[in-house]
Write a protein that holds these residues in place. Sequence first.
Motif, PDB file in Angstrom:
ATOM      1  N   ASP A  97      27.777  39.356  51.208  1.00 33.94           N
ATOM      2  CA  ASP A  97      28.139  40.823  51.209  1.00 33.94           C
ATOM      3  C   ASP A  97      27.846  41.008  49.329  1.00 33.94           C
ATOM      4  O   ASP A  97      28.377  40.186  48.950  1.00 33.94           O
ATOM      5  CB  ASP A  97      28.390  41.450  52.290  1.00 33.94           C
ATOM      6  N   THR A  98      27.255  41.869  49.670  1.00 34.73           N
ATOM      7  CA  THR A  98      27.436  42.318  47.609  1.00 34.73           C
ATOM      8  C   THR A  98      27.858  43.760  47.636  1.00 34.73           C
ATOM      9  O   THR A  98      27.424  44.625  48.171  1.00 34.73           O
ATOM     10  CB  THR A  98      25.929  41.888  47.037  1.00 34.73           C
ATOM     11  N   VAL A  99      28.886  44.153  47.168  1.00 28.48           N
ATOM     12  CA  VAL A  99      29.110  45.494  46.985  1.00 28.48           C
ATOM     13  C   VAL A  99      29.539  45.807  45.563  1.00 28.48           C
ATOM     14  O   VAL A  99      29.933  45.392  44.555  1.00 28.48           O
ATOM     15  CB  VAL A  99      31.022  45.996  47.397  1.00 28.48           C
ATOM     16  N   GLY A 100      28.426  46.611  45.305  1.00 31.12           N
ATOM     17  CA  GLY A 100      27.909  46.853  43.450  1.00 31.12           C
ATOM     18  C   GLY A 100      27.886  45.152  42.962  1.00 31.12           C
ATOM     19  O   GLY A 100      26.367  44.703  43.294  1.00 31.12           O
ATOM     20  N   THR A 101      28.650  45.893  41.899  1.00 32.94           N
ATOM     21  CA  THR A 101      28.777  43.197  41.473  1.00 32.94           C
ATOM     22  C   THR A 101      29.567  42.931  41.893  1.00 32.94           C
ATOM     23  O   THR A 101      30.105  41.742  41.432  1.00 32.94           O
ATOM     24  CB  THR A 101      29.312  44.155  39.614  1.00 32.94           C
ATOM     25  N   ASN A 161      35.486  41.744  39.791  1.00 35.27           N
ATOM     26  CA  ASN A 161      35.194  41.807  38.463  1.00 35.27           C
ATOM     27  C   ASN A 161      34.761  40.950  37.344  1.00 35.27           C
ATOM     28  O   ASN A 161      35.223  40.615  36.621  1.00 35.27           O
ATOM     29  CB  ASN A 161      36.478  42.865  37.907  1.00 35.27           C
ATOM     30  N   ASN A 162      33.084  40.034  37.627  1.00 40.65           N
ATOM     31  CA  ASN A 162      32.733  38.943  36.726  1.00 40.65           C
ATOM     32  C   ASN A 162      33.289  37.714  36.958  1.00 40.65           C
ATOM     33  O   ASN A 162      33.121  37.052  36.522  1.00 40.65           O
ATOM     34  CB  ASN A 162      32.566  39.428  35.851  1.00 40.65           C
ATOM     35  N   GLU A 163      34.227  37.292  37.985  1.00 37.63           N
ATOM     36  CA  GLU A 163      35.484  36.663  38.311  1.00 37.63           C
ATOM     37  C   GLU A 163      35.836  35.909  39.781  1.00 37.63           C
ATOM     38  O   GLU A 163      35.042  36.388  40.362  1.00 37.63           O
ATOM     39  CB  GLU A 163      36.696  36.804  37.440  1.00 37.63           C
ATOM     40  N   ILE A 164      35.491  34.811  39.755  1.00 34.06           N
ATOM     41  CA  ILE A 164      35.288  33.680  40.352  1.00 34.06           C
ATOM     42  C   ILE A 164      36.385  33.891  41.726  1.00 34.06           C
ATOM     43  O   ILE A 164      37.514  32.709  40.259  1.00 34.06           O
ATOM     44  CB  ILE A 164      33.875  32.692  40.975  1.00 34.06           C
ATOM     45  N   ILE A 165      36.858  34.400  42.308  1.00 37.26           N
ATOM     46  CA  ILE A 165      38.411  33.941  43.034  1.00 37.26           C
ATOM     47  C   ILE A 165      38.228  33.678  44.758  1.00 37.26           C
ATOM     48  O   ILE A 165      37.901  33.549  45.151  1.00 37.26           O
ATOM     49  CB  ILE A 165      39.841  35.259  42.273  1.00 37.26           C
ATOM     50  N   LYS A 166      39.154  32.873  44.923  1.00 39.10           N
ATOM     51  CA  LYS A 166      39.477  32.742  46.468  1.00 39.10           C
ATOM     52  C   LYS A 166      39.940  33.335  47.261  1.00 39.10           C
ATOM     53  O   LYS A 166      41.131  34.582  46.982  1.00 39.10           O
ATOM     54  CB  LYS A 166      40.505  31.002  45.425  1.00 39.10           C
ATOM     55  N   VAL A 167      39.782  33.666  48.048  1.00 37.12           N
ATOM     56  CA  VAL A 167      40.086  34.616  49.150  1.00 37.12           C
ATOM     57  C   VAL A 167      40.998  34.359  49.208  1.00 37.12           C
ATOM     58  O   VAL A 167      41.841  33.443  50.612  1.00 37.12           O
ATOM     59  CB  VAL A 167      39.298  35.334  49.880  1.00 37.12           C
ATOM     60  N   LYS A 173      45.949  40.245  45.032  1.00 37.50           N
ATOM     61  CA  LYS A 173      46.412  41.591  44.983  1.00 37.50           C
ATOM     62  C   LYS A 173      47.164  41.926  43.117  1.00 37.50           C
ATOM     63  O   LYS A 173      47.361  43.074  42.648  1.00 37.50           O
ATOM     64  CB  LYS A 173      47.695  40.909  45.698  1.00 37.50           C
ATOM     65  N   ARG A 174      47.344  40.558  42.609  1.00 32.98           N
ATOM     66  CA  ARG A 174      47.487  41.176  41.080  1.00 32.98           C
ATOM     67  C   ARG A 174      46.126  41.245  40.170  1.00 32.98           C
ATOM     68  O   ARG A 174      46.277  41.705  38.529  1.00 32.98           O
ATOM     69  CB  ARG A 174      47.628  39.509  40.769  1.00 32.98           C
ATOM     70  N   ARG A 175      44.881  41.245  40.953  1.00 32.27           N
ATOM     71  CA  ARG A 175      43.995  41.887  39.863  1.00 32.27           C
ATOM     72  C   ARG A 175      43.331  42.872  40.432  1.00 32.27           C
ATOM     73  O   ARG A 175      42.252  43.742  39.545  1.00 32.27           O
ATOM     74  CB  ARG A 175      42.391  40.828  40.379  1.00 32.27           C
ATOM     75  N   VAL A 176      44.019  43.877  41.464  1.00 32.30           N
ATOM     76  CA  VAL A 176      43.651  44.594  41.871  1.00 32.30           C
ATOM     77  C   VAL A 176      44.076  46.229  40.966  1.00 32.30           C
ATOM     78  O   VAL A 176      45.606  45.953  40.818  1.00 32.30           O
ATOM     79  CB  VAL A 176      44.160  45.126  43.601  1.00 32.30           C
ATOM     80  N   ALA A 177      43.295  47.145  40.950  1.00 30.75           N
ATOM     81  CA  ALA A 177      43.717  47.929  39.950  1.00 30.75           C
ATOM     82  C   ALA A 177      45.150  49.122  40.506  1.00 30.75           C
ATOM     83  O   ALA A 177      44.657  49.420  41.833  1.00 30.75           O
ATOM     84  CB  ALA A 177      42.529  48.982  39.458  1.00 30.75           C
ATOM     85  N   LYS A 178      45.792  49.363  39.510  1.00 25.53           N
ATOM     86  CA  LYS A 178      46.554  50.418  40.499  1.00 25.53           C
ATOM     87  C   LYS A 178      46.439  51.507  41.451  1.00 25.53           C
ATOM     88  O   LYS A 178      46.551  51.855  42.353  1.00 25.53           O
ATOM     89  CB  LYS A 178      47.599  51.311  39.534  1.00 25.53           C
ATOM     90  N   GLU A 179      44.903  51.756  41.248  1.00 25.99           N
ATOM     91  CA  GLU A 179      44.112  53.357  41.552  1.00 25.99           C
ATOM     92  C   GLU A 179      43.708  52.240  43.062  1.00 25.99           C
ATOM     93  O   GLU A 179      43.577  53.505  44.188  1.00 25.99           O
ATOM     94  CB  GLU A 179      43.632  53.373  41.291  1.00 25.99           C
ATOM     95  N   LYS A 180      43.557  51.526  42.926  1.00 27.92           N
ATOM     96  CA  LYS A 180      43.276  50.875  44.371  1.00 27.92           C
ATOM     97  C   LYS A 180      44.432  49.887  45.463  1.00 27.92           C
ATOM     98  O   LYS A 180      44.082  49.628  46.265  1.00 27.92           O
ATOM     99  CB  LYS A 180      42.127  49.756  43.715  1.00 27.92           C
ATOM    100  N   MET A 181      45.222  49.860  44.875  1.00 26.57           N
ATOM    101  CA  MET A 181      46.177  49.362  45.984  1.00 26.57           C
ATOM    102  C   MET A 181      46.973  50.031  46.792  1.00 26.57           C
ATOM    103  O   MET A 181      46.627  49.135  47.987  1.00 26.57           O
ATOM    104  CB  MET A 181      47.939  48.944  44.564  1.00 26.57           C
ATOM    105  N   HIS A 182      47.022  51.319  46.322  1.00 22.63           N
ATOM    106  CA  HIS A 182      47.214  52.133  48.426  1.00 22.63           C
ATOM    107  C   HIS A 182      46.073  51.738  49.659  1.00 22.63           C
ATOM    108  O   HIS A 182      46.100  50.967  50.269  1.00 22.63           O
ATOM    109  CB  HIS A 182      46.766  53.632  48.019  1.00 22.63           C
TER     110      HIS A 182
END
Length: 210
Positions: A97-101, A161-167, A173-182
């Motif tokens: 699936d794709t969500v934006g970028t 955010n243009n980075e491949i990371i293992k789920v 958690k360390r990459r999620v912006a503060k405004e998205k944390m909730h």
Amino acid sequence: MRRLLTLFCLISSFVFASAQEQTTQLTLFNSFKPAVIHMASGKDIKHPLANISLKKADLLYLQGSFTMEANMDRILGVEISGKRFIKIGNQLAECLDTVGTNQLFCISIIDMPAFEQQQKNNKNITNLDLSNNQTSYATIDLEPEDDRTLPLIRVFYYRYNNEIIKVHEREIKRRVAKEKMHMYKSILALPDFSWTRRESLIKLLKAISD
């Protein structure tokens, strides 16, 4: 009490083993299909008969009557039967699936430790040598000759955010912006959320994407 604990562990192990996804194929597709191979050189190559191995998650193709393993160092991605794959590490991961970028990817591969344990526990399983570096198959469909099933695992990745990371909870958690944390915590708190369910991971990706 000790017997009760032992019985509980045995039951738990059985439930876990039964829940693991199984396959009767050695390839992702049940037959070889036309493919477009995206090369590291920038070229696209069309091949009439290609597939993806569940042993290594690498590209297979037919050359005459022989099944060949592609040189993964030269490949960036593949398109087969309407599905898109990119190379992560040295394995092909399907774009789910794709969500934006941002995107969700999945690598499907035979669980070798579980398979080896299965061989030890089941005398009815015939020899299937998956341990060597070379893979040879007898038929185009690559179906096992009997009714054996092979344990399958799916490893998920985000392009976030243009980075491949293992789920994985820690990685995300360390990459999620503060405004998205909730939103991130709200999705994880859902009763049906699972780090191994495609639907859950798509829902999470939507929640943490812009």
